[in-house]
Motif scaffolding. Structure first.
Motif, PDB file in Angstrom:
ATOM      1  N   GLY A  90      51.285 -57.160 -42.398  1.00 37.16           N
ATOM      2  CA  GLY A  90      50.009 -55.873 -43.122  1.00 37.16           C
ATOM      3  C   GLY A  90      48.420 -57.696 -42.851  1.00 37.16           C
ATOM      4  O   GLY A  90      47.857 -57.902 -43.471  1.00 37.16           O
ATOM      5  N   ILE A  91      48.819 -58.177 -41.960  1.00 37.04           N
ATOM      6  CA  ILE A  91      48.074 -59.840 -41.936  1.00 37.04           C
ATOM      7  C   ILE A  91      48.190 -59.996 -40.689  1.00 37.04           C
ATOM      8  O   ILE A  91      48.746 -60.583 -39.805  1.00 37.04           O
ATOM      9  N   ASP A  92      46.665 -59.865 -40.190  1.00 41.94           N
ATOM     10  CA  ASP A  92      46.202 -60.328 -38.848  1.00 41.94           C
ATOM     11  C   ASP A  92      45.703 -62.064 -39.051  1.00 41.94           C
ATOM     12  O   ASP A  92      45.046 -62.373 -39.844  1.00 41.94           O
ATOM     13  N   TRP A  93      46.498 -62.583 -37.821  1.00 38.13           N
ATOM     14  CA  TRP A  93      47.033 -64.226 -37.897  1.00 38.13           C
ATOM     15  C   TRP A  93      45.112 -64.835 -37.144  1.00 38.13           C
ATOM     16  O   TRP A  93      45.581 -65.376 -36.547  1.00 38.13           O
ATOM     17  N   ASP A  94      44.907 -63.487 -36.480  1.00 32.68           N
ATOM     18  CA  ASP A  94      43.377 -64.095 -35.757  1.00 32.68           C
ATOM     19  C   ASP A  94      42.352 -65.025 -36.675  1.00 32.68           C
ATOM     20  O   ASP A  94      41.837 -63.951 -37.112  1.00 32.68           O
ATOM     21  N   ILE A  95      42.929 -66.150 -37.170  1.00 35.11           N
ATOM     22  CA  ILE A  95      42.024 -66.335 -38.696  1.00 35.11           C
ATOM     23  C   ILE A  95      41.013 -67.027 -37.398  1.00 35.11           C
ATOM     24  O   ILE A  95      40.682 -67.092 -37.137  1.00 35.11           O
ATOM     25  N   ASN A  96      39.760 -67.334 -39.349  1.00 34.67           N
ATOM     26  CA  ASN A  96      38.298 -67.918 -39.032  1.00 34.67           C
ATOM     27  C   ASN A  96      38.476 -68.703 -40.587  1.00 34.67           C
ATOM     28  O   ASN A  96      38.735 -68.559 -41.313  1.00 34.67           O
TER      29      ASN A  96
END
Length: 312
Positions: A90-96
């Motif tokens: 459930g975590i999208d690891w394309d972070i900002n």
């Protein structure tokens, strides 16, 4: 989202991680009732004394929030909810990464200039590098030998005291890590500290995940030190180059080195961290700082992060 009390499902997830209710003087008031009082204060920004009677004595709610902000209880709750989300993909690891300024209310001024509270683990945060006014999660502000404003993450501006909230957000607009500094602190100085605070435990065996798939940031984070830090860790990144940096290496030709790559399509998703900031500032006690002590305000912001994850 922010004004509702804890649901049964949310309480089942949080209850095992909370301190044991009980002491020599008798039982504590229910943690669930106290947390509901903290949610009310977060969403309304009202004074502790103005909470409705159904949450119990205001002193109980307030004094439960203070130690949880100091000992890292809020951080442990956030990490557990993140671990559950990561276990199910459930975590999208394309972070900002970005920051936002928060105006401090006049009631946030007046903290003691000298305090016995000293960070027990100052490594890898701004204070370890001699930067006063940096407060990381679970660590009381170090104010010994510093001015009251700097020691409590208060920055001076024309409009009054300000605090800056630095955070990373996943691709689903939820804060992954956060810390606070004084309002005039440059964004780029806290990049490594924000990255080092990303820590999502595993529900089973294995080390916590600390490395995202890629990182996006705006021009405020464009410098050699940050790019070198990301290359060392093998993290792909999308950070636009400042015009002044381009003007420096273009005249040097081949000696200036190869310009950094820039993926315009990936950069379009930097809005996710802006939306994470927007969600966090839906809590009025986060959008305006009312807490005198820096570590208490950071605990307030971390509690808001917890409820964003619980209800996302």
């Amino acid at each position: 989202m922010s004004r509702g009390d804890l649901t049964d499902e949310e309480w089942v997830m949080l209850e095992p991680l909370l301190p044991v209710s009980g002491n020599r003087c008798g039982r504590w008031r229910s943690h669930r009732q106290v947390i509901n009082g903290i949610i009310h204060r977060l969403s309304t920004g009202a004074q502790w004394r103005e909470r409705p009677q159904r949450f119990g004595p205001w002193q109980t709610v307030h004094k439960r929030h203070l130690p949880w902000s100091a000992d890292g209880t809020w951080d442990r709750l956030v990490q557990h909810v993140q671990a559950v989300a990561d276990a199910t993909g459930g975590i999208d690891w394309d972070i900002n990464i970005d920051s936002t300024s928060v105006r401090a209310h006049q009631h946030a001024a007046g903290a003691p200039k000298h305090s016995s509270l000293v960070s027990s683990n100052p490594s890898k945060n701004g204070e370890a590098r001699g930067e006063p006014g940096t407060v990381a999660s679970g660590e009381p502000a170090r104010s010994v030998g510093e001015s009251g404003a700097a020691g409590e993450a208060h920055g001076r501006s024309r409009g009054g005291l300000t605090t800056k909230l630095h955070l990373s957000g996943d691709g689903k607009c939820r804060p992954l890590s956060l810390l606070i500094t004084s309002g005039q602190r440059a964004d780029c100085t806290q990049f490594e500290s924000v990255m080092d605070k990303i820590r999502v435990p595993r529900l089973g065996q294995g080390r916590p995940r600390r490395t995202p798939a890629n990182v996006g940031a705006d021009k405020a984070y464009s410098n050699r030190q940050i790019r070198f830090y990301l290359r060392q860790r093998g993290i792909r990144h999308v950070i636009p180059e400042q015009k002044g940096h381009k003007a420096a290496w273009l005249p040097r030709g081949g000696r200036g080195g190869r310009p950094p790559g820039f993926d315009r399509d990936r950069y379009k998703y930097r809005h996710t961290v802006e939306r994470a900031i927007g969600k966090l500032k839906q809590f009025r006690a986060v959008a305006t700082r009312y807490d005198k002590r820096g570590y208490v305000y950071l605990g307030t912001a971390t509690a808001g992060t917890l409820f964003i994850w619980l209800r996302s």
